[in-house]
Design an enzyme around this catalytic site. Structure first.
Site, short mmCIF file in Angstrom:
data_model
loop_
_atom_site.label_atom_id
_atom_site.label_comp_id
_atom_site.label_asym_id
_atom_site.label_seq_id
_atom_site.Cartn_x
_atom_site.Cartn_y
_atom_site.Cartn_z
N ARG A 1 1.24 -7.75 -8.72
CA ARG A 1 1.70 -7.54 -7.53
C ARG A 1 2.71 -6.23 -7.59
O ARG A 1 2.36 -5.06 -7.24
CB ARG A 1 2.50 -8.68 -7.05
CG ARG A 1 3.01 -8.50 -5.40
CD ARG A 1 4.06 -7.38 -5.00
NE ARG A 1 5.36 -8.02 -5.61
CZ ARG A 1 6.38 -7.32 -5.60
NH1 ARG A 1 6.53 -6.06 -5.07
NH2 ARG A 1 7.62 -7.88 -5.94
N CYS B 1 8.62 0.06 -6.87
CA CYS B 1 8.63 0.05 -5.36
C CYS B 1 8.26 1.38 -5.03
O CYS B 1 8.87 2.42 -5.14
CB CYS B 1 9.99 -0.55 -4.55
SG CYS B 1 10.04 -0.44 -2.80
N ASN C 1 8.96 -2.70 -14.18
CA ASN C 1 9.63 -3.78 -14.27
C ASN C 1 10.00 -3.92 -15.76
O ASN C 1 8.99 -3.38 -16.86
CB ASN C 1 8.78 -4.91 -13.85
CG ASN C 1 8.59 -5.05 -12.46
OD1 ASN C 1 7.70 -4.38 -12.04
ND2 ASN C 1 9.17 -5.87 -11.99
N1 COA Z 1 -1.08 -8.09 6.64
C1 COA Z 1 -2.05 -7.37 7.27
N2 COA Z 1 -1.83 -6.31 8.19
C2 COA Z 1 -0.49 -6.26 8.65
C3 COA Z 1 0.52 -6.98 7.96
C4 COA Z 1 0.19 -7.79 7.17
N3 COA Z 1 1.21 -8.55 6.65
N4 COA Z 1 1.59 -6.44 8.85
C5 COA Z 1 1.33 -5.32 9.56
N5 COA Z 1 -0.04 -5.29 9.46
C6 COA Z 1 -0.53 -4.35 10.22
C7 COA Z 1 -0.68 -4.42 11.82
O1 COA Z 1 -1.80 -5.28 12.19
C8 COA Z 1 -0.96 -3.15 12.20
O2 COA Z 1 -2.33 -2.88 12.25
P1 COA Z 1 -3.27 -1.79 13.13
O3 COA Z 1 -2.40 -0.57 12.91
O4 COA Z 1 -4.41 -1.95 12.83
O5 COA Z 1 -2.77 -2.51 14.50
C9 COA Z 1 -0.38 -2.26 11.14
O6 COA Z 1 -0.13 -3.10 9.92
C10 COA Z 1 1.12 -1.86 11.67
O7 COA Z 1 2.08 -3.13 11.83
P2 COA Z 1 3.41 -3.08 12.55
O8 COA Z 1 3.42 -4.65 13.05
O9 COA Z 1 3.33 -2.21 13.62
O10 COA Z 1 4.28 -3.02 11.30
P3 COA Z 1 4.81 -1.75 10.65
O11 COA Z 1 3.66 -0.69 10.47
O12 COA Z 1 6.01 -1.38 10.68
O13 COA Z 1 4.63 -2.69 9.12
C11 COA Z 1 5.29 -3.91 7.29
C12 COA Z 1 5.48 -3.12 8.65
C13 COA Z 1 6.41 -4.04 6.22
C14 COA Z 1 4.48 -5.08 7.40
C15 COA Z 1 4.48 -2.83 6.49
O14 COA Z 1 4.82 -1.45 6.69
C16 COA Z 1 3.99 -3.00 5.20
O15 COA Z 1 3.29 -4.12 4.91
N6 COA Z 1 4.68 -2.34 4.28
C17 COA Z 1 4.63 -2.73 2.69
C18 COA Z 1 5.90 -3.23 2.22
C19 COA Z 1 5.54 -3.32 0.64
O16 COA Z 1 4.78 -4.08 0.37
N7 COA Z 1 6.74 -2.80 0.06
C20 COA Z 1 6.67 -2.82 -1.29
C21 COA Z 1 6.95 -4.41 -2.03
S1 COA Z 1 8.70 -4.72 -1.75
ZN ZN Z 2 10.36 -5.00 -8.32
#
Ligand code: COA
Ligand code: ZN
Length: 324
Positions: free
Chosen positions: A20, A246, A255
């Protein structure tokens, strides 16, 4: 009294996060069947917990867009907990459908990092986590909360210990979490700080499952693990090969490396349950899959007693210098 240099067979839980935290920052997409093979190998290597993948937006992290298939198709070893990172309700639904043993919720102790990583304020994140916690409770699946930037934020600087503990209190009291992971997202933690935070945490929540999650960004990873152990922590996240970081934290790197930690702790008499040769097999597969070298010291140098053949001229020198 410090007991850091004497493991005395004490059980230490090494929790693998490489598939992950590691694969999420790699440029290359690691094929699904290779991810499954890696998790299976890590399971046989005896890791206590494996964070298999994350159910985040596939647009944000395309490297892990195959989360469902991976979590469903791995072979589950009895005794290993298979967890997955979940940022929101959508992620929780996906992880529950794929039969995660635990949901690892995430938010940051730093407002700026939370806005950058999750695009929400901390209060908004917390409200979202409450909805996730409710879903998990209804499904009978435990949650853990990972609190990013618990030892400092690359944009804000120091994060006050009081701020970290206040968020932990809300996770415990309002979300009913069974565990908390204090994350050093960009390697800002240092040993005396770790000792102080772990001591304060354990005094307040002696029964709660506490995990420490360090990145080795500034070379303090193993020292921080030892300081955490000395203060009573027994669970550590680590990443095979030392990969990880990240994507929303400037300057983030790998890590602490699972095999480096497992090797060091075994020498000091701790019981990690890890089969080092099997773990090394998994790490040695990484460079071909991700397209670059890995930070692992043990892959480079071998174990302490992996000895080298004696050079021929040493025998000659021995004969020459032998008495009589
Ligand atoms: N699984 C699948 N799709 C997801 C989702 C999830 N958990 N969360 C959001 N989405 C999709 C939505 O369906 C949407 O899709 P669309 O554009 O086709 O409609 C799109 O992502 C945008 O969703 P929204 O609710 O507007 O959220 P966002 O864009 O602000 O996303 C997060 C917020 C945090 C969910 C997203 O940015 C994300 O997953 N980021 C990764 C964070 C991460 O892994 N960081 C490192 C580890 S800590
Ligand atoms: Zn970490």
């Amino acid at each position: 009294m410090s007991n850091v240099w004497q493991g005395d067979g004490r059980r230490v839980h090494l929790q693998e996060v490489g598939t992950r935290d590691g694969l999420q920052v790699e440029e290359r997409f690691v094929p699904t069947e290779d991810k499954i093979a890696l998790v299976n190998l890590l399971s046989t290597a005896g890791l206590a917990k494996i964070e298999v993948t994350s159910f985040v937006s596939p647009k944000a992290i395309p490297q892990l867009r195959d989360a469902e298939i991976v979590l469903r198709e791995i072979q589950r070893r009895p005794g290993t907990v298979y967890t997955a990172l979940v940022p929101n309700v959508r992620g929780a639904e996906r992880a529950l459908e794929s039969k995660a043993d635990e949901l690892n919720l995430v938010m940051s102790a730093s407002e700026t990092h939370n806005l950058s990583n999750l695009r929400m304020s901390r209060e908004q994140s917390f409200a979202g986590l409450s909805a996730v916690a409710k879903l998990a409770r209804a499904a009978g699946v435990p949650i853990n909360v990972s609190l990013s930037c618990s030892f400092g934020c690359p944009m804000e600087g120091d994060v006050a210990e009081g701020t970290v503990l206040d968020w932990c209190a809300r996770m415990v009291d309002e979300l009913g979490t069974h565990g908390i992971t204090l994350c050093d997202t960009t390697g800002m933690a240092y040993p005396t700080q770790v000792a102080a935070l772990v001591t304060a945490f354990r005094a307040r929540w002696p029964q709660l499952e506490l995990t420490l999650h360090f990145h080795n960004t500034r070379g303090m990873g193993l020292a921080n693990v030892m300081a955490g152990l000395d203060a009573g922590a027994v669970r550590f996240d680590a990443s095979f090969g030392g990969i990880g970081g990240c994507p929303y934290a400037p300057g983030a790197t790998g890590n602490v490396c699972t095999e480096d930690i497992a090797h060091a702790l075994a020498l000091m008499g701790y019981d990690t349950g890890v089969d080092l040769p099997l773990l090394l097999q998994a790490s040695r597969r990484l460079p071909a899959l991700i397209g670059h070298d890995i930070p692992s010291q043990i892959v480079k140098a071998g174990r302490r007693l992996d000895l080298h053949p004696v050079p021929a001229d040493v025998d000659e020198a021995r004969r020459r210098t032998a008495p009589g």
